[in-house]
Design an enzyme around this catalytic site. Structure first.
Site, PDB file in Angstrom:
ATOM      1  N   HIS A  51      -4.904  15.609 -22.319  1.00 22.10           N
ATOM      2  CA  HIS A  51      -5.067  15.740 -23.721  1.00 22.10           C
ATOM      3  C   HIS A  51      -4.823  17.208 -24.140  1.00 22.10           C
ATOM      4  O   HIS A  51      -5.011  18.132 -23.085  1.00 22.10           O
ATOM      5  CB  HIS A  51      -6.168  15.156 -24.493  1.00 22.10           C
ATOM      6  CG  HIS A  51      -7.556  15.974 -24.082  1.00 22.10           C
ATOM      7  ND1 HIS A  51      -8.160  15.806 -22.908  1.00 22.10           N
ATOM      8  CD2 HIS A  51      -8.448  16.513 -24.850  1.00 22.10           C
ATOM      9  CE1 HIS A  51      -9.037  16.606 -22.769  1.00 22.10           C
ATOM     10  NE2 HIS A  51      -9.660  16.997 -24.102  1.00 22.10           N
ATOM     11  N   HIS A  53      -6.703  19.756 -25.474  1.00 19.61           N
ATOM     12  CA  HIS A  53      -7.555  20.844 -25.759  1.00 19.61           C
ATOM     13  C   HIS A  53      -7.366  22.047 -24.572  1.00 19.61           C
ATOM     14  O   HIS A  53      -6.881  21.848 -23.363  1.00 19.61           O
ATOM     15  CB  HIS A  53      -8.870  20.213 -25.435  1.00 19.61           C
ATOM     16  CG  HIS A  53      -9.450  19.638 -26.682  1.00 19.61           C
ATOM     17  ND1 HIS A  53     -10.550  18.725 -26.593  1.00 19.61           N
ATOM     18  CD2 HIS A  53      -9.166  19.744 -27.971  1.00 19.61           C
ATOM     19  CE1 HIS A  53     -10.592  18.361 -27.881  1.00 19.61           C
ATOM     20  NE2 HIS A  53      -9.776  18.910 -28.749  1.00 19.61           N
ATOM     21  N   ASP A  55      -8.975  24.018 -22.874  1.00 16.38           N
ATOM     22  CA  ASP A  55      -9.657  24.031 -21.424  1.00 16.38           C
ATOM     23  C   ASP A  55      -8.954  22.901 -20.489  1.00 16.38           C
ATOM     24  O   ASP A  55      -9.530  22.985 -19.392  1.00 16.38           O
ATOM     25  CB  ASP A  55     -11.157  23.851 -21.521  1.00 16.38           C
ATOM     26  CG  ASP A  55     -11.494  22.537 -22.109  1.00 16.38           C
ATOM     27  OD1 ASP A  55     -10.983  21.856 -23.235  1.00 16.38           O
ATOM     28  OD2 ASP A  55     -12.598  21.923 -21.859  1.00 16.38           O
ATOM     29  N   HIS A  56      -8.124  22.362 -20.886  1.00 20.87           N
ATOM     30  CA  HIS A  56      -7.107  21.495 -19.965  1.00 20.87           C
ATOM     31  C   HIS A  56      -5.820  21.910 -20.115  1.00 20.87           C
ATOM     32  O   HIS A  56      -5.064  21.217 -19.114  1.00 20.87           O
ATOM     33  CB  HIS A  56      -7.289  19.897 -20.620  1.00 20.87           C
ATOM     34  CG  HIS A  56      -8.968  19.498 -20.867  1.00 20.87           C
ATOM     35  ND1 HIS A  56      -9.135  18.429 -19.906  1.00 20.87           N
ATOM     36  CD2 HIS A  56      -9.756  19.810 -21.708  1.00 20.87           C
ATOM     37  CE1 HIS A  56     -10.646  18.196 -20.246  1.00 20.87           C
ATOM     38  NE2 HIS A  56     -10.805  18.928 -21.298  1.00 20.87           N
ATOM     39  N   HIS A 105     -11.629  10.911 -28.626  1.00 22.84           N
ATOM     40  CA  HIS A 105     -11.829  12.475 -28.440  1.00 22.84           C
ATOM     41  C   HIS A 105     -10.769  13.060 -28.954  1.00 22.84           C
ATOM     42  O   HIS A 105     -11.083  14.133 -29.895  1.00 22.84           O
ATOM     43  CB  HIS A 105     -12.016  12.591 -26.985  1.00 22.84           C
ATOM     44  CG  HIS A 105     -12.228  14.178 -26.572  1.00 22.84           C
ATOM     45  ND1 HIS A 105     -13.489  14.701 -26.794  1.00 22.84           N
ATOM     46  CD2 HIS A 105     -11.303  15.122 -25.996  1.00 22.84           C
ATOM     47  CE1 HIS A 105     -13.182  15.991 -26.474  1.00 22.84           C
ATOM     48  NE2 HIS A 105     -12.130  16.242 -26.210  1.00 22.84           N
ATOM     49  N   ASP A 131     -11.801  14.085 -21.133  1.00 23.52           N
ATOM     50  CA  ASP A 131     -12.924  14.014 -21.864  1.00 23.52           C
ATOM     51  C   ASP A 131     -13.367  12.879 -22.739  1.00 23.52           C
ATOM     52  O   ASP A 131     -14.089  12.871 -23.762  1.00 23.52           O
ATOM     53  CB  ASP A 131     -12.890  15.247 -22.975  1.00 23.52           C
ATOM     54  CG  ASP A 131     -12.733  16.671 -22.379  1.00 23.52           C
ATOM     55  OD1 ASP A 131     -13.262  16.615 -21.062  1.00 23.52           O
ATOM     56  OD2 ASP A 131     -12.702  17.597 -22.991  1.00 23.52           O
ATOM     57  N   HIS A 169     -15.526  17.404 -16.778  1.00 22.30           N
ATOM     58  CA  HIS A 169     -16.678  18.250 -16.977  1.00 22.30           C
ATOM     59  C   HIS A 169     -17.871  17.975 -16.129  1.00 22.30           C
ATOM     60  O   HIS A 169     -18.091  16.633 -15.861  1.00 22.30           O
ATOM     61  CB  HIS A 169     -16.938  18.544 -18.535  1.00 22.30           C
ATOM     62  CG  HIS A 169     -16.212  19.186 -19.246  1.00 22.30           C
ATOM     63  ND1 HIS A 169     -16.290  20.449 -19.593  1.00 22.30           N
ATOM     64  CD2 HIS A 169     -15.119  18.679 -20.177  1.00 22.30           C
ATOM     65  CE1 HIS A 169     -15.199  20.948 -20.474  1.00 22.30           C
ATOM     66  NE2 HIS A 169     -14.784  19.906 -20.866  1.00 22.30           N
TER      67      HIS A 169
HETATM   68 ZN   LIG Z   1     -11.260  17.954 -24.934  1.00 21.32          ZN
END
Ligand SMILES: [Zn+2]
Length: 260
Positions: A51, A53, A55-56, A105, A131, A169
């Site tokens: 996805h 975001h 941090d990915h 999410h 996530d 995570h």
């Molecule tokens: Zn995320």
């Protein structure tokens, strides 16, 4: 033989590193440096994205420029070279992989399910769920609705019980503390908390999980259990869960966890 190892990144992300027959892929590289360190002089063959975001996805550009490898993920994400979507099936590392849509999410969220067949014919599924599903928890609902998120989680639980679950995570200890608060009578949660504390004290990841472990300890998959439903109702200021449906219980738990 497929090997899957976590590369810790940012504050609590895992970039999952897949290796088979000298071929290397990573899932959700939030940054590039830890991937360089893990691969050393080996080449990266490709990148998978669940996805959008940051941090990915933060490492996509640098890794793609460095290795010239394909980037598979939702079409809307900058840097994706080979768009994939729910319903797609193809071969990755010589193994069949399925792509599922699991919105909630984010709306673009994908699950990636790699199926490894052993010589005796047994299939070991490997689920990369970004996530959406966490060990004893689930992701925050940023773009979808509680109904969508619950449906996506329930879809994942249709996978075989021994499916290995690779979450993005290290949230397990915090999630288990919440799970214990919701369902203090569930001894599987207390046992998992002790096991996870031991792993973390040894500096190890608490992942992968399995679908069986999540069904036993994850409150977001247990909204139909009386003790969980009662706690969800209590958070809403209700005496009883009698007139609440599963989505309302789920939404209550998610709201509670957002402020836990
Ligand atoms: Zn995320």
């Amino acid at each position: 033989m497929l090997s899957v190892t976590p590369i810790p990144a940012l504050s609590d992300n895992y970039i999952w590193h897949l290796e088979k027959d000298g071929e290397h892929w990573v899932v959700d590289p939030g940054e590039a440096e830890p991937v360089y360190d893990a691969l050393q002089d080996k080449a990266l063959n490709g990148i998978l994205i669940t996805h959008h975001h940051f941090d990915h996805t933060g490492g996509i550009k640098a890794l793609h420029n460095h290795y010239g490898c394909p980037v598979l993920g939702p079409e809307s994400i900058k840097g994706v070279t080979n768009p994939i979507a729910g319903g797609d099936t193809f071969l990755l590392l010589g193994l069949p992989i399925e792509v599922w849509d699991i919105p909630g999410h984010t709306l673009d969220h994908l699950a990636l399910i790699l199926k490894e067949e052993s010589p005796d014919g047994n299939v070991q599924p490997h689920l990369f769920c970004g996530d959406t599903l966490f060990a004893a928890g689930c992701g925050r609902i940023f773009e979808g609705t509680p109904k969508q998120m619950l449906h996506s989680l329930q879809e994942l639980t249709t996978l075989p019980k021994h499916t290995l679950v690779y979450c993005a995570h290290e949230y397990t200890l915090g999630n288990l503390h919440f799970a214990h608060t919701v369902e203090p009578g569930n001894s599987a949660i207390s046992e998992r908390l002790v096991q996870s504390q031991t792993l973390r004290q040894a500096g190890r990841a608490t992942l992968p999980s399995t679908i069986a472990k999540e069904l036993a300890t994850n409150p977001f998959l247990r909204c139909q259990i009386a003790e969980v439903a009662q706690s969800g109702a209590h958070h809403l200021g209700r005496d009883t869960y009698e007139h609440l449906d599963e989505v309302e219980i789920f939404a209550s738990l998610r709201d509670w966890k957002d402020h836990f």
